[in-house]
Motif scaffolding. Structure first.
Motif, mmCIF file in Angstrom:
data_model
loop_
_atom_site.group_PDB
_atom_site.id
_atom_site.type_symbol
_atom_site.label_atom_id
_atom_site.label_comp_id
_atom_site.label_asym_id
_atom_site.label_seq_id
_atom_site.Cartn_x
_atom_site.Cartn_y
_atom_site.Cartn_z
ATOM 1 N N ARG A 335 -1.279 28.511 -19.101
ATOM 2 C CA ARG A 335 -0.274 29.111 -19.986
ATOM 3 C C ARG A 335 -0.096 30.598 -19.704
ATOM 4 O O ARG A 335 1.018 31.106 -19.615
ATOM 5 N N ARG A 372 13.650 26.355 -28.531
ATOM 6 C CA ARG A 372 12.515 26.198 -27.629
ATOM 7 C C ARG A 372 12.303 27.467 -26.799
ATOM 8 O O ARG A 372 11.157 27.897 -26.570
ATOM 9 N N ASP A 376 8.871 29.668 -26.697
ATOM 10 C CA ASP A 376 8.134 29.931 -25.464
ATOM 11 C C ASP A 376 7.841 31.422 -25.290
ATOM 12 O O ASP A 376 6.839 31.800 -24.690
ATOM 13 N N GLU A 409 16.505 34.804 -21.434
ATOM 14 C CA GLU A 409 15.153 35.317 -21.701
ATOM 15 C C GLU A 409 15.118 36.834 -21.530
ATOM 16 O O GLU A 409 14.558 37.553 -22.368
#
Length: 556
Positions: A335, A372, A376, A409
């Motif tokens: 991660r 989502r 994230d 993003e």
């Protein structure tokens, strides 16, 4: 991992380094090293690497040390990133000091005297010089010449051809001449020209204007020297800035002469006014060009700030990776690797986005769930905000959008970092998503087709913006941040990307009450109704980008 094997055998490249440490650890102690440099054989050749290492004893049932456990983590990439950031900061600090020292100079010789001295002292040189080229692009005259104590001056007129074919070929092709040791790298008769004026190593930077070799700036050392990338970056920046300042003082001198001449007008006033007006226009054009070149320096400082913001995400991920390794936890390393890799990719894409700024960007739209995407990025945003800022995430639309995910993003992180900077004493950052149907007057005013939209809000409780600042927020190169802490491109690139994706960006802000930035994107998979022209039923045009606008009643 070499569990159970001899450290000296499995890690032979640093056996000498480990031998003494292992002896200490077998006596019951522990040793740790951070950012330690080693030379490893990789791909058939030695390659430097940087490691964080912990050595601890392995004990038998009686508690006596019988072995050594060495846990290491390679931090080469982070080391180079930190080094690059430090070097960039050092370069910007020097260039800022140089700009402050030359800004009040009123004579070209004064500009060059200050510039060559500061550059030579900063890089530890024997000599730093600036030269004007003759019309034939072979002869040149050195005007500015700083030399260290005990080193002779090189002022005078020279022929470029005397310094050899390499110098002529590189400089006339607008490439720097880089020589680390002329005795080894040049034919003896060419090297002698350098040696006769006390030069063993040199970087000579050409200045080409309108396709013509106009000037040269060079740094020299009396002993052989392997020039670094930093040396090359400094002389490249200083060469361009020196020319700008020389042009500036020339323009200012012309302006002063112009003012004097205007006071002396006589019966030929009309003719002289016409002649002087024409010359003034030419001078003003040159001054504007000089000011544009100065803006390049400010943009460079802002880019360092933007890259620093991206490296914040990378550093946070590496810190969490190191913490997990120290704790012996490996369940969620992937991660943090993914988060670090994402930060590196965003940093690399900044250059691409800058190049794409003035033209249509190439996007890769894909169906994307905004909820989502926010989830994230939530942990990275929380680490970036720091402990003084509370982060709230709320809302759920369930509606997808067709968007370039990487660009969205980047836009979200940019807005969050701007919000953080607007809350120096702490506050609350809120990221909210909602689905909204926009029709009629709202659709016309926003320049959108009526239909369903996903709205991504980033709100803060910070200082807010005045109506004047909000109206210019999306203008390229406009920024309210101090010099070196923003390019003024972030919001303009977000605006262009969102508009290219069929959406809109709206600012709702008030001084002292915070700011809400709203990214409005069309819902994917649902056909939008035909757009009604603002001219129909007398509706007003869509709002100008950056205009403060409370365009719905949802509270911030």
């Amino acid at each position: 991992m070499s569990l159970g094997s001899s450290v000296l055998e499995s890690w032979s490249e640093v056996a000498d380094f480990n031998r003494g440490i292992i002896a200490d650890v077998l006596m019951g102690g522990s040793r740790s090293f951070a950012d330690q440099e080693f030379l490893f054989e990789r791909s058939g050749c030695p390659e430097p690497a940087f490691l964080d290492i912990d050595y601890s004893p392995v004990r038998d049932d009686a508690g006596a040390p019988v072995g050594v456990l060495a846990v290491l983590h390679e931090c080469t990439e982070a080391h180079h990133a930190r080094r690059k950031l430090r070097r960039t900061a050092e370069k910007l600090a020097f260039l800022d000091a140089l700009g402050q020292a030359t800004i009040n100079c009123r004579d070209a010789d004064d500009v060059l005297a200050v510039t060559t001295r500061m550059t030579g002292e900063h890089l530890g040189l024997s000599n730093c010089a600036y030269a004007d080229m003759d019309e034939d692009q072979d002869g040149f005259t050195i005007r500015g010449d700083w030399h260290a104590p005990g080193v002779p001056s090189i002022l005078g007129h020279y022929s470029l051809a005397d310094f050899g074919s390499l110098a002529v070929r590189e400089l006339r092709a607008n490439r720097p001449l880089i020589v680390n040791d002329n005795a080894r790298e040049l034919p003896s008769h060419e090297a002698r020209t350098f040696q006769d004026i006390g030069i063993a190593a040199t970087i000579c930077m050409p200045l080409v204007k309108s396709g013509r070799l106009t000037a040269l700036m060079a740094i020299h050392d009396k002993a052989p020297r392997v020039w670094s990338d930093y040396d090359l970056e400094i002389i490249a920046e200083v060469t361009e800035r020196s020319w700008v300042h020389v042009e500036r003082v020339s323009v200012e001198a012309d302006l002063r002469l112009s003012a004097d001449a205007l006071r002396e007008l006589n019966e030929t006033l009309e003719r002289r006014v016409e002649d002087r007006t024409r010359k003034l226009l030419e001078v003003e054009a040159a001054l504007r060009q000089a000011q544009k070149m100065e803006a390049v320096g400010q943009l460079t400082g802002g880019l360092a700030h933007d890259f620093n913001n991206l490296l914040t995400g990378l550093g946070g991920s590496l810190e969490m990776l190191w913490l997990r390794v120290r704790q012996g936890r490996h369940d969620d390393l992937e991660r943090y690797f993914d988060a670090a890799e994402g930060a590196v990719k965003r940093a690399a894409s900044l250059t691409h986005r800058l190049l794409a700024f003035s033209r249509q960007q190439t996007l890769d739209p894909q169906p994307t769930g905004v909820d989502r995407l926010v989830a994230d990025l939530e942990e990275l945003v929380r680490r970036t905000m720091g402990p003084a800022i509370r982060v709230e995430v709320r809302g759920s639309t369930g509606w997808p959008v067709l968007i370039d995910r990487n660009q969205l993003e980047n836009a979200l992180l940019n807005l969050c970092i701007n919000a953080r900077d607007a809350m120096p004493d702490g506050g609350t950052l809120t990221i909210a998503t909602q689905g909204r149907t926009i029709e009629g007057h709202d659709a016309r005013r926003l320049g959108l087709a009526p239909g369903d939209y996903v709205v991504l809000d980033v709100s803060d409780t910070g200082t807010g913006m005045s109506a004047e600042v909000a109206s210019r927020a999306f203008d390229p190169f406009f920024t309210t941040k101090p010099f070196g802490q923003g390019t003024g491109l972030g919001l303009s690139m977000i605006y262009g990307f969102v508009r290219q994706s069929g959406g809109q960006v709206v600012i709702d802000s008030e001084p002292g009450k915070g700011t809400r930035m709203s990214i409005v994107l069309p819902r994917h998979g649902v056909a939008a109704a035909p757009e009604v022209s603002p001219a129909e039923d007398g509706a007003p045009d869509a709002p100008a980008k950056g205009r403060s606008s409370s365009w719905w009643t949802t509270s911030r």
